[in-house]
Design an enzyme around this catalytic site. Structure first.
Site, mmCIF file in Angstrom:
data_model
loop_
_atom_site.group_PDB
_atom_site.id
_atom_site.type_symbol
_atom_site.label_atom_id
_atom_site.label_comp_id
_atom_site.label_asym_id
_atom_site.label_seq_id
_atom_site.Cartn_x
_atom_site.Cartn_y
_atom_site.Cartn_z
ATOM 1 N N ASP A 12 -15.209 -30.484 -11.295
ATOM 2 C CA ASP A 12 -14.534 -29.209 -11.563
ATOM 3 C C ASP A 12 -13.611 -29.432 -12.749
ATOM 4 O OD1 ASP A 12 -15.678 -27.797 -9.402
ATOM 5 O OD2 ASP A 12 -14.253 -28.708 -8.023
ATOM 6 N N ASP A 131 -19.597 -18.447 -4.309
ATOM 7 C CA ASP A 131 -18.307 -18.775 -3.701
ATOM 8 C C ASP A 131 -18.089 -17.788 -2.567
ATOM 9 O OD1 ASP A 131 -17.890 -20.754 -5.611
ATOM 10 O OD2 ASP A 131 -16.896 -19.372 -6.990
#
Length: 265
Positions: A12, A131
């Site tokens: 990330d 998500d």
């Protein structure tokens, strides 16, 4: 032929550095993406995922230069996502060294983008990144969020995954916003719900805290398991996860004989 379960570290990336938080917030620095990518390649990772986690929320492009430098260091498949809005963006990422491209926010806004990318580049390089968070307002109990988990959409996550697979998504990266960074385990209910609806591979993401969590995710229907902070901060190695999966009866690719990872800073 039995397909091996893939173990995938996730980078990330924010402002050129790998970061990790809890429930998509409270980010802390975890190192340089290029150094970590090279270390994971040597440690036996099956693939790598590089997500520019603020590209969509900041309304900017993915960091192509960082992707290119990362791709130069690895010899395993590299999936890149974050800020991808068009077939032109996908083309640039593939030219920068990505093998697959993850679409999230832009695909929710315009689902036809998935079909356009699949028709031009092939479904094998189209990854739908979802998500998802728990929500009483949807039929499945899970809602799609966008902009790095920052915005709710009211869209049923399981229905969206089914639709996206029909449009051309060749793989699902299933991120649990609720479980992210908690170390309490993958959301096996979410994994199982998605597995019942699609035939394409599902990558479980969010919540890993110990080796047993990975085999539980596979038992729920995951074809691959993804983690970030556990690997970044040296709490688990790729080899330890694969040993757990093998002990649970799953096929995995072997890893080099090595202990842990070198310093990636």
């Amino acid at each position: 032929m039995t397909v091996a379960i893939r173990v995938i570290p996730c980078l990330d990336v924010d402002a050129g550095r790998v970061v990790k938080g809890v429930n998509f917030a409270g980010l802390r620095d975890a190192g340089d993406p290029v150094g970590l990518a090279a270390a994971y390649d040597r440690a036996g990772a099956d693939e790598l995922t590089f997500l520019d986690i603020t590209a969509s929320s900041d309304e900017r492009e993915t960091m192509y230069e960082a992707v290119s430098r990362t791709a130069e260091q690895v010899f395993i498949p590299l999936t890149v996502g974050g800020g991808v809005r068009s077939t032109q963006d996908v083309d640039r990422l593939l030219r920068a060294g990505a093998d697959k491209v993850a679409l999230n926010t832009a695909a929710v806004a315009r689902p036809a983008l998935l079909r356009e990318v699949a028709l031009r580049f092939g479904a094998q390089c189209v990854v739908l990144s979802v998500d998802a968070r728990r929500s009483a307002g949807t039929a499945s109990g899970f809602e799609v969020t966008t902009h790095g988990g920052r915005r709710g959409t009211g869209i049923d996550a399981v229905r969206w995954v089914r639709e996206a697979a029909g449009l051309g998504a060749g793989e699902i990266l299933l991120n649990s916003v609720d479980a992210d960074g908690t170390r309490r385990g993958f959301d096996v209910e979410l994994i199982a719900a998605v597995r019942r609806e699609v035939a394409v591979p599902v990558i479980a993401s969010g919540g890993a805290g110990e080796p047993a969590h990975f085999s539980a995710a596979v038992a729920a229907g995951a074809d691959a398991v993804l983690a970030a902070s556990l690997f970044h901060f040296g709490e688990l190695t790729i080899g330890e996860v694969k040993s757990e999966l093998a002990a649970a009866g799953y096929t995995v690719r072997p890893v080099p004989s090595m202990k842990g990872m070198p310093d990636a800073d």
